[in-house]
Scaffold this motif. Sequence first.
Motif, PDB file in Angstrom:
ATOM      1  N   ASP A  76      30.062  -0.025  -0.705  1.00 13.26           N
ATOM      2  CA  ASP A  76      29.677   0.655  -1.946  1.00 13.26           C
ATOM      3  C   ASP A  76      29.279  -0.347  -3.019  1.00 13.26           C
ATOM      4  O   ASP A  76      28.430  -0.054  -3.865  1.00 13.26           O
ATOM      5  CB  ASP A  76      30.818   1.556  -2.434  1.00 13.26           C
ATOM      6  CG  ASP A  76      30.977   2.777  -1.547  1.00 13.26           C
ATOM      7  OD1 ASP A  76      29.944   3.341  -1.153  1.00 13.26           O
ATOM      8  OD2 ASP A  76      32.115   3.146  -1.236  1.00 13.26           O
ATOM      9  N   TYR A 122      39.338   1.054  -4.951  1.00 13.89           N
ATOM     10  CA  TYR A 122      39.787   1.730  -3.741  1.00 13.89           C
ATOM     11  C   TYR A 122      40.802   2.822  -4.086  1.00 13.89           C
ATOM     12  O   TYR A 122      40.679   3.966  -3.666  1.00 13.89           O
ATOM     13  CB  TYR A 122      40.423   0.717  -2.778  1.00 13.89           C
ATOM     14  CG  TYR A 122      41.165   1.370  -1.634  1.00 13.89           C
ATOM     15  CD1 TYR A 122      40.473   1.980  -0.601  1.00 13.89           C
ATOM     16  CD2 TYR A 122      42.559   1.406  -1.621  1.00 13.89           C
ATOM     17  CE1 TYR A 122      41.149   2.602   0.438  1.00 13.89           C
ATOM     18  CE2 TYR A 122      43.234   2.031  -0.590  1.00 13.89           C
ATOM     19  CZ  TYR A 122      42.527   2.624   0.437  1.00 13.89           C
ATOM     20  OH  TYR A 122      43.195   3.258   1.449  1.00 13.89           O
ATOM     21  N   ASN A 125      38.113   5.396  -4.246  1.00 15.39           N
ATOM     22  CA  ASN A 125      37.860   5.341  -2.807  1.00 15.39           C
ATOM     23  C   ASN A 125      36.605   4.555  -2.441  1.00 15.39           C
ATOM     24  O   ASN A 125      35.828   4.959  -1.588  1.00 15.39           O
ATOM     25  CB  ASN A 125      37.784   6.754  -2.218  1.00 15.39           C
ATOM     26  CG  ASN A 125      37.915   6.704  -0.713  1.00 15.39           C
ATOM     27  OD1 ASN A 125      38.715   5.946  -0.189  1.00 15.39           O
ATOM     28  ND2 ASN A 125      37.117   7.477  -0.012  1.00 15.39           N
ATOM     29  N   PHE A 126      36.397   3.453  -3.112  1.00 15.38           N
ATOM     30  CA  PHE A 126      35.261   2.603  -2.750  1.00 15.38           C
ATOM     31  C   PHE A 126      35.542   1.926  -1.430  1.00 15.38           C
ATOM     32  O   PHE A 126      36.681   1.598  -1.109  1.00 15.38           O
ATOM     33  CB  PHE A 126      35.070   1.512  -3.822  1.00 15.38           C
ATOM     34  CG  PHE A 126      34.070   1.881  -4.868  1.00 15.38           C
ATOM     35  CD1 PHE A 126      34.184   3.060  -5.572  1.00 15.38           C
ATOM     36  CD2 PHE A 126      33.009   1.033  -5.159  1.00 15.38           C
ATOM     37  CE1 PHE A 126      33.278   3.392  -6.553  1.00 15.38           C
ATOM     38  CE2 PHE A 126      32.095   1.356  -6.133  1.00 15.38           C
ATOM     39  CZ  PHE A 126      32.226   2.533  -6.831  1.00 15.38           C
ATOM     40  N   GLN A 127      34.477   1.741  -0.672  1.00 14.32           N
ATOM     41  CA  GLN A 127      34.571   0.890   0.500  1.00 14.32           C
ATOM     42  C   GLN A 127      33.661  -0.309   0.269  1.00 14.32           C
ATOM     43  O   GLN A 127      32.849  -0.293  -0.662  1.00 14.32           O
ATOM     44  CB  GLN A 127      34.199   1.697   1.737  1.00 14.32           C
ATOM     45  CG  GLN A 127      35.212   2.830   1.933  1.00 14.32           C
ATOM     46  CD  GLN A 127      35.011   3.650   3.176  1.00 14.32           C
ATOM     47  OE1 GLN A 127      34.089   3.407   3.942  1.00 14.32           O
ATOM     48  NE2 GLN A 127      35.874   4.630   3.361  1.00 14.32           N
TER      49      GLN A 127
END
Lengths: 248, 625
Positions: free
Chosen positions: B117, B108, B112-114
């Motif tokens: 993903d 994250y 910026n993984f959610q």
Amino acid sequence: MRYKMRIIKLFIIAIFLFMFLFPAGADQKPLPRIEPRAVLRMMDNRENIVFINVLSFLECMDSRIPASLCIACEEIGEKTGALPRDRNAKLVFYGGNNPVEAGCDIIREAQRAGFVNLYILKGGLTAWKRAGYEVESPNHIPRVQEAALKPGNLKPWLNSSPTALMIDLRSPAAYQSHHITGAINMPLVSLHRTYQDLPWDRPLLVIDGDGSRSFLAASYLRRKGFENVRRLEGGMAAWQTWNKRGTP
Amino acid sequence: MRNRGRRGYGLCFALIVCLAIEGIWPAGIVRAAGDPSGGGRSCQSCHADAVFKAGFQSSAHGRNTCASCHTDITDLGRHMTGENKPSPVNCGSCHRDIASRFRKDVHYVKHNFQCQDCHQDIHSIRKSRDGFKVAAVENCSQCHSREDYTHLGHSGALLKGNGDAAACTDCHGLHNTPYYDPSLERDKAAARENYTRRCRSCHADAKMAKRNRFSTKTVASYDETYHGKVLNIGFPQRVAGCADCHLGHNILPKNDIRSGMHRDNMKTACKVCHKGFHDRFVAFEAHPDPLDPKRSPVLYWTNVFMIALLGGTFAFFWLHTLLWWRRTYCDKCCEGKAGFIEKTVLPECREEMQIQRFPVRDRIMHVLLILSFFTLVMTGFPIKYYDSPWAKILINFWGGAYRAGIFHRIAALVLCGLFLYTLWLSLKFLFPKREFRGSLQRLFGPDSLFPNFKDLKDIIGMFKWFFGKGDMPKFDRWTYWEKFDFLAVFWGMTAIGGSGFMLWFPEAFSYLFPGWMINVATVVHSEEAFLAAIFIFTVHFFNNHLVPNKFPLEPNIFTGRYRLDALRHERPLEYERLVAEGRLDEMKREGPGFWPQLFAAAFGLASLLLGLLLTALIFWAALFY
């Protein structure tokens, strides 16, 4: 007369001395770096803070501090008008986890436009997130689950995929200084406009500086319909290390 | 009429259906979607792919409806026309704990993984038949190169069905994979500490070790190296943790070229910190076992020798001290006739005639010796006993392990300087003005600190006196225990100094010795340090200061003056010799002034107290940690 000549000589010497001691550009001090907590304090004091994300448009839309402007370092001219009218506004520039480059064009443009309160967010967006502050994702790019290619496996991969195209996502200047033979330059900052020029039927390999930005680019291209997109793990830095030492 | 009535009902029904199609239906769908029993069937009429039709109902989220997660689809009409695009699902509304941890996760923070993903199969996600660990490996290796992890070491065992083997999440965490910025020293140190702790959590687990036939000694032996001690005391910045040598994922037998432990790869790993070493440097044992004679015979026998040396020295001198204390205590308290004079009280000294025993040079040397010795003990022993409660306090007093190391080296150089100067003085004493004649007489003479036959007789005589079988021997200028103190320095400096320099410059010494000599040097340095410190703080302190008739302090090494009556009683042979040679009068001095006495009392007593405190701390650590 002789006295006057002497005065003139001394004056000329003084001018040269001044130029030597205070060379042009010496007044361009590096911008103050500001901690995320300090920015938040300024916001609490209702100061006029404008965040400017200097990464590419794709990265900015994927993740940014709320209400940031997306103006990449290289995008002077076309987006300079987006800067706020209030010249007393405090502009806080930030990038990803790498520090904002000293030669970032948009910062110089802001200085030229008369902004005086300019800051660089220490640690960039990464530090902001680590501090636990909110971000927004106006257009999150779903990440593609694809293993990266290690530098040591690049040549075998190229041999097995002779039509593969390597795309160097770095700036033209970085590309000019050194790049992998055969790679074309397509800066990440304009990828959202230029991706259509890429061949749809060839395997693609995206390469960035240190491997931290190519993941998003590869995901973006996959989302746009390019089916065979891979990235070079560790980017050009890992490639150079591998070339020197023979290990990744 | 009946037919007309039926037609009328039919028209009404058609009207209701039309109204429902116009406006009520979409809301009904959303309601149905929100109804668990409805199971989101209405959404599936558009989202008709196999995942939604077959997979979702039996997935981990199958008891939820579409609207449970997609809460912002409130107007189906607008949703169907594409005006109302759903925003990403907030998984944290249910998985609060995971969402909270994930905010610190590298995926994250940096990328910026959610949630979706990684969990791209969220609509069909279910428990893996192969277990959580295998599922984790499969999921992580979707992005992370498989060749490093999934084909080697831990995962090889895991994929073969060994549930004890580490999955990605065992080392890197799940939803809380820490972010370490490689450009920040503090982050690199934190990473090293974290991953070493993770390795230890399995490799120090006795039950797991028994099940999987590996030895927990691997961890214990690493802890006894400089790397392990400094890391464990909380300063991992400049020492190697597990992953620095084992190169993260290449956990393979060391004869495998892909292994980080392969000889060629070890050089690369060592070179990260150590520069300019010979190839034999990599023979250093990062997990030495001094108790295993088969694995490291030299190390084993060095350890045996050092333990025998310590045991022998302490057995003799502690017994000597104990018997002396018993004898003088009995003399003083029971019989009232001490072998020595009554205790020295500093203010009284001024009134008595004294002689010059130590020149200023010797007194300065002794003060420097005390300062350097205490610095060495206080900077070295926290590392030796890294796991004792006081070690961290003491090492932080110096500003951390690195700074303590600098002080340790400075003190070592001071001590070496003193040693070399003493050596020079000894040579000058033996060969005054390059005069070789008579040097043997000087060597074994009464002014020499070299032992002679009389010392042997004095030892026997002293033991007889301890048991009341005779009088206390008559001593000359130097007693046998003072000579031992002096000569022990020659052995000590060779052992502790030589090993210390090897540990200071291991790369340079690799051109002379194989790497495992560093392990030998570590044992010698550590054991000899214990011997020196405890000998000084117990035997030397007792013999010279704490013996009942001198308690609490014999100040002559600080003031330089020696009371005449003390000389007469303690060293009668020297007194008689000085009288016979007519030198006594020229050696007579007034008592020391106020300031020398104050310095002697303050510095001497502070040193004594500090030494005793350190002795207590060392014994506490040695016995209980």
